[in-house]
Structures are given as structure tokens and as C-alpha cells.
Write a protein that holds these residues in place. Structure first.
Motif, PDB file in Angstrom:
ATOM      1  N   THR A 189       0.835  -1.187   0.000  1.00 40.80           N
ATOM      2  CA  THR A 189       0.000   0.000   0.000  1.00 40.80           C
ATOM      3  C   THR A 189       0.875   1.243   0.000  1.00 40.80           C
ATOM      4  O   THR A 189       2.081   1.175   0.164  1.00 40.80           O
ATOM      5  CB  THR A 189      -0.902   0.034   1.254  1.00 40.80           C
ATOM      6  N   GLY A 190       0.212   2.403  -0.179  1.00 40.87           N
ATOM      7  CA  GLY A 190       0.905   3.682  -0.085  1.00 40.87           C
ATOM      8  C   GLY A 190       2.068   3.811  -1.044  1.00 40.87           C
ATOM      9  O   GLY A 190       1.967   3.500  -2.233  1.00 40.87           O
ATOM     10  N   ILE A 191       3.185   4.269  -0.512  1.00 40.30           N
ATOM     11  CA  ILE A 191       4.371   4.504  -1.332  1.00 40.30           C
ATOM     12  C   ILE A 191       4.830   3.232  -2.018  1.00 40.30           C
ATOM     13  O   ILE A 191       5.171   3.223  -3.202  1.00 40.30           O
ATOM     14  CB  ILE A 191       5.517   5.066  -0.469  1.00 40.30           C
ATOM     15  N   ARG A 192       4.838   2.108  -1.280  1.00 39.22           N
ATOM     16  CA  ARG A 192       5.326   0.858  -1.862  1.00 39.22           C
ATOM     17  C   ARG A 192       4.459   0.435  -3.037  1.00 39.22           C
ATOM     18  O   ARG A 192       4.942  -0.064  -4.042  1.00 39.22           O
ATOM     19  CB  ARG A 192       5.356  -0.245  -0.804  1.00 39.22           C
ATOM     20  N   LYS A 193       3.150   0.627  -2.927  1.00 35.18           N
ATOM     21  CA  LYS A 193       2.253   0.263  -4.023  1.00 35.18           C
ATOM     22  C   LYS A 193       2.490   1.167  -5.227  1.00 35.18           C
ATOM     23  O   LYS A 193       2.507   0.715  -6.374  1.00 35.18           O
ATOM     24  CB  LYS A 193       0.800   0.356  -3.577  1.00 35.18           C
ATOM     25  N   ALA A 194       2.673   2.470  -4.965  1.00 35.58           N
ATOM     26  CA  ALA A 194       2.929   3.400  -6.065  1.00 35.58           C
ATOM     27  C   ALA A 194       4.234   3.057  -6.780  1.00 35.58           C
ATOM     28  O   ALA A 194       4.307   3.091  -8.018  1.00 35.58           O
ATOM     29  CB  ALA A 194       2.974   4.834  -5.533  1.00 35.58           C
ATOM     30  N   ILE A 195       5.266   2.724  -6.006  1.00 40.93           N
ATOM     31  CA  ILE A 195       6.539   2.340  -6.614  1.00 40.93           C
ATOM     32  C   ILE A 195       6.375   1.066  -7.431  1.00 40.93           C
ATOM     33  O   ILE A 195       6.848   0.973  -8.575  1.00 40.93           O
ATOM     34  CB  ILE A 195       7.606   2.138  -5.519  1.00 40.93           C
ATOM     35  N   ALA A 196       5.682   0.090  -6.850  1.00 42.78           N
ATOM     36  CA  ALA A 196       5.486  -1.181  -7.555  1.00 42.78           C
ATOM     37  C   ALA A 196       4.724  -0.983  -8.858  1.00 42.78           C
ATOM     38  O   ALA A 196       5.087  -1.536  -9.902  1.00 42.78           O
ATOM     39  CB  ALA A 196       4.752  -2.163  -6.646  1.00 42.78           C
ATOM     40  N   ASP A 197       3.665  -0.183  -8.806  1.00 40.69           N
ATOM     41  CA  ASP A 197       2.856   0.044 -10.006  1.00 40.69           C
ATOM     42  C   ASP A 197       3.663   0.744 -11.098  1.00 40.69           C
ATOM     43  O   ASP A 197       3.609   0.372 -12.273  1.00 40.69           O
ATOM     44  CB  ASP A 197       1.621   0.874  -9.659  1.00 40.69           C
ATOM     45  N   LYS A 198       4.418   1.761 -10.694  1.00 40.93           N
ATOM     46  CA  LYS A 198       5.153   2.546 -11.692  1.00 40.93           C
ATOM     47  C   LYS A 198       6.286   1.748 -12.313  1.00 40.93           C
ATOM     48  O   LYS A 198       6.487   1.773 -13.537  1.00 40.93           O
ATOM     49  CB  LYS A 198       5.696   3.820 -11.040  1.00 40.93           C
ATOM     50  N   LEU A 199       7.028   1.019 -11.495  1.00 41.79           N
ATOM     51  CA  LEU A 199       8.147   0.248 -12.031  1.00 41.79           C
ATOM     52  C   LEU A 199       7.653  -0.935 -12.855  1.00 41.79           C
ATOM     53  O   LEU A 199       8.272  -1.298 -13.866  1.00 41.79           O
ATOM     54  CB  LEU A 199       9.046  -0.232 -10.889  1.00 41.79           C
TER      55      LEU A 199
END
Length: 481
Positions: A259-269
Motif C-alpha cells: 500500500t501507499g508509497i510501496r504500491k505506487a513504486i510497484a505500479d510505476k516500475l
């Protein structure tokens, strides 16, 4: 969409490009407080940053929509404000309950408050706190709170949710008989859909969880504690096959929600890896001259030091001026390559909340000293979580100094939708041939990862070679600045 005549709901505003929700970190105000226009009322965390949200209304706080840790969607009520001159009248239904919980010192502001005797016309439109009532009488289920006049969480019907049958006890929300089999005497009190969803994802039976919130409300921390606890607290949902994602968990396993930052990083990468045909090239360079140049600059003006990262940023800007093909992105919908007029330089920064890439807009307009100052201030703000979300988007080229982690090289993933990323490894003493003689020099490795759709190897190699030459001979920058 105010809930009471004279009140106004402040909706969670759009906090930046691509952001659809935010998690409440901490309320800055409480029920009954008087606020002024543009006063910060809550700290929220988005997928990009932690920000303070100011309220555009003045008046008395009569409702806070959400508890710390709860995710609120953009456009939904965040806080309800009433005119100060109307605060002396009767409280809206449920405020006494709400304030009683505040006086209890729970620190957990509930949403969807109300009382059973207030009548249907006085209910909130979107109740979130839920306790399964008796379908015939509307009274609380056995073992729940007492009469509606007793302060405590409000009993409202739990929405039917076929994916989480343990959330409903007694008759179903649509009036059908409940499934046969043993049922606990006390219903599970849940504060928000995120708790229900988290329990479902972790395979936690909410009826077996002890809630630590007011009136036994189950909070997210309670679900996480149930996951960490040994069996039987952690259990699969009864009468349902275990989801494939949960198979294989063993005692001692740590489950971390994406969730949060980790999810955003995962989605973008993940998107970058799916869409961009990336290639990485690298070269070892002698950085002795670059370190000497930095030392000379800082000796002349010690009050305004220049970092190695600032010099590397200046070199990258010089290279992008010569090879603008890398300062671009691919517009897949328009089937075109867009080269940016300005260089919006992203700087990869590791923070306690994850990897962030704050952006220095129009970095080509800054002097080397200005670059150094902006880099220092921006990375500090990123680590403190005080950057506005807009400062974390819109980059056109990224500089990644992974040498601070003590590694020599990397094949990084491009920061989508950019077209290139320059990585810099640690600078260490290594044997190096200088004028035919072996010497010990300060050596680093540079790597360039680029989108093969925007250019071919000649352009990418030319850019990397230009950067390497400027690192080895900083005087070459004079011809391009």
C-alpha cells in the motif's frame, strides 16, 4: 452535500496528478474546535508525499470523517464545519456519542456516527461504523452495546458482502436467513471498509479478533496484530477456500501490505518494465579530476559548498543539451516521441517511506551553485515527507546516485514515462593507467539505461561518453556552459 442545515462539508481535494486517495495520518483539530480559513486541519499521506491539508471554511468542527490510518478517496467528505454563531444550539444527533468517545481518550476519531433514537431522517448518508442489528427490531445484536441512549458506537446495518461472510451475524442484510452453522454471540465491529478488506486479504476472521477501539471497534492495528499472532488468531475465512495468494504462509512469516508509497513504486516500475524496451550501457571512469574540481570550488567559497551530485547534474544537463533525444518520453496513445523543451531533472532519493524521485524543474536554468542548493533542499524535504505531490511528478530525466549504498553498478528501471536514467556507482581507489603508467585513481562506474524507442545505441553511447569525458576532464564543461 452538508449533513445539517448551516454546516458545510470540506471534501478531500485533488492532491496532485494521478492521486485518487489519501491516508489520514493525524488530525490537527478535534470536534468542537474553532478553525479559521486555510488553517491546517489534517495531515494525510498520499502515494507520493505527506502533506498538511488546509480547510477553506471557518467555523466550528462538528465532524471528522475518518480515523488515523484510514484511506479516504478524493472528493469524499473530510471534515464538517458549522458556523460559530450557531454552535450554541442543540447538537446534531450523535454528537454526544462522538464527544463521549473523544473524552475517553481513545485517539480514534470515528466516522458514520449517529444514534439509534435519532430517526432515519437524521442518519448520515454514508455510515461506516457497523454493528449487525437484529433485522426485525433494529436493536443491537446480543452482546453488543446497550440501549441507544448509552454512549458508544452506533448500531447500523452491515452491508452485504459475499466475499466476507463472517462480517454478518444473524439475518443477512437483505433479510435472507443466515447460513447454518455455529455463530459467535458478538458481532464484529468494524470501523471502515479498509479494515474489512485488510482482514479479507490477510485471511483473518474478524469475529475472532479483539477490538481495541471504543466499544470494541476493530482497528487496522488489531488486524495486523492478529496476523502476527500464532494460531488460532490467524485463520482462513470459514467455509471458503483459501485464496491462492495466501497459500504457503507459515508460522513466523511476515506479511507486508502493498500500500501507499510501496504500491505506487510497484505500479510505476511494473508499468515501466512492461512498456519500455530498456537497454543499459556502462563505462568505468576516472573521477580524480572531478573530485579535485569540487575541492577547489569549495575551498574558494566554503559558505556555499558544491556536492559531487551537483557537478554530475551539471554534466548531465550538458549532455542533454547535446543529445536532446534522451530528454523525452513516448506518447503511446498519440504514437509519437515528445522531446521536452526544459530539463526537469529527477533525483532518486531513498527515504524512510520508500524511494522517491523529487524533480527540479527547468534545471538547465540553474547555475552549479544553485543546483547544489536546490538538490540539498529538495532531498531533505523528500526525506522529511514535506514535498508537495507536484514536486514528485513531471520529470524528464533522472539521476540516480546508488553509490551511496556502497555498490559499484546497477541496471536500474527507468522512471516511467521518462526515456533515460543515469546511474552513478561509488567512487573508490582502483589501479588505473595514466600516460602509460599504472597509478591509483578515484574510479567510478556510470550506467545509462535508455528507452530504445527514442534513440539507438549511437545517441545513447554518445551521451554516456560525453558524461564520462566531463567527469574525467571537468574543464570540458566550460565549452558547453
Amino acid at each position: 452535500m452538508s449533513t445539517t442545515v448551516g454546516t458545510r462539508d470540506f471534501l478531500l481535494p485533488d492532491l496532485g496528478e494521478g492521486l485518487s486517495e489519501a491516508e489520514i495520518v493525524e488530525w490537527r483539530v478535534a470536534i468542537g474546535d474553532v478553525v479559521t480559513v486555510d488553517q491546517s486541519v489534517v495531515e494525510v499521506e498520499t502515494a507520493k508525499a505527506v502533506v498538511d491539508v488546509p480547510c477553506p471554511y471557518a467555523g466550528r468542527v462538528v465532524a471528522l470523517h475518518g480515523a488515523p490510518g484510514e484511506v479516504r478517496p478524493v472528493g469524499q467528505p473530510l471534515i464538517t464545519i458549522a458556523p460559530v454563531d450557531g454552535a450554541g444550539g442543540d447538537e446534531p444527533a450523535g454528537h454526544a456519542t462522538y464527544r463521549e468517545e473523544e473524552r475517553a481518550g481513545s485517539g480514534n476519531v470515528l466516522i458514520g456516527y449517529g444514534t439509534g433514537h435519532g430517526g432515519s431522517g437524521r442518519r448520515r448518508r454514508r455510515p461506516r461504523l457497523a454493528l449487525a442489528p437484529d433485522a426485525a427490531t433494529g436493536s443491537p445484536a446480543a452482546g453488543g452495546p446497550g440501549p441507544a441512549s448509552v454512549p458508544g458506537p452506533v448500531a447500523t446495518a452491515v452491508p452485504a458482502d459475499t466475499s466476507t461472510p463472517t462480517d454478518v451475524t444473524g439475518p443477512a442484510a437483505d433479510g435472507r436467513p443466515a447460513a447454518s452453522g455455529p455463530r459467535p454471540a458478538v458481532a464484529a465491529l468494524v470501523i471502515s471498509p479498509i479494515v474489512r478488506r485488510l482482514a479479507r486479504e490477510r485471511g483473518v476472521d474478524l469475529t475472532a479478533v479483539h477490538g481495541t477501539g471504543p466499544g470494541g471497534v476493530i482497528r487496522r492495528a488489531d488486524v495486523e496484530a492478529a496476523v502476527a499472532a500464532p494460531a488460532p488468531r490467524l485463520a482462513a475465512v470459514p467455509a471458503q477456500p483459501a485464496p491462492a495468494a495466501h497459500v504457503g504462509l507459515a508460522d513466523g512469516d511476515v506479511v507486508i501490505p502493498l500500500t501507499g508509497i510501496r504500491k505506487a513504486i510497484a505500479d510505476k516500475l511494473s508499468r515501466s518494465r512492461r512498456e519500455i524496451p530498456e537497454v543499459t550501457i556502462w563505462v568505468d571512469v576516472d573521477a580524480t579530476g572531478l573530485l579535485a574540481t569540487r575541492a577547489a570550488i569549495n575551498a574558494a567559497t566554503p559558505d556555499a559548498p558544491v556536492s559531487i551530485l551537483a557537478l554530475l547534474a551539471r554534466i548531465c544537463l550538458s549532455g542533454l543539451r547535446r543529445y536532446p533525444q534522451l530528454n523525452a518520453h513516448v506518447d503511446t496513445e498519440g504514437q509519437r516521441i515528445v522531446q521536452s523543451a526544459g530539463v526537469h531533472l529527477g533525483i532518486a532519493a531513498q527515504t524512510d517511506r520508500g524511494l522517491l524521485v523529487p524533480v527540479l524543474r527547468d534545471a538547465q536554468r540553474l547555475t552549479t551553485r544553485e543546483l547544489a542548493a536546490e538538490l540539498a533542499a529538495t532531498t531533505a524535504a523528500a526525506r522529511a515527507g514535506t514535498l508537495a505531490p507536484a514536486r514528485l511528478t513531471g520529470g524528464t530525466f533522472t539521476l540516480n546516485n546508488y553509490g551511496v549504498f556502497g555498490v559499484d553498478g546497477s541496471t536500474p528501471i527507468i522512471n516511467h514515462p521518462e526515456a533515460a536514467l543515469l546511474g552513478v556507482g561509488r567512487i573508490v581507489d582502483k589501479p588505473w593507467v595514466v600516460d602509460g603508467q599504472l597509478a591509483v585513481r578515484k574510479v567510478t562506474q556510470l550506467s545509462l539505461t535508455f528507452d530504445h524507442r527514442v534513440c539507438d545505441g549511437g545517441v545513447a553511447g554518445g551521451f554516456l561518453r560525453h558524461v564520462a569525458d566531463c567527469v574525467e576532464q571537468p574543464a570540458l564543461l566550460v565549452a558547453n556552459v
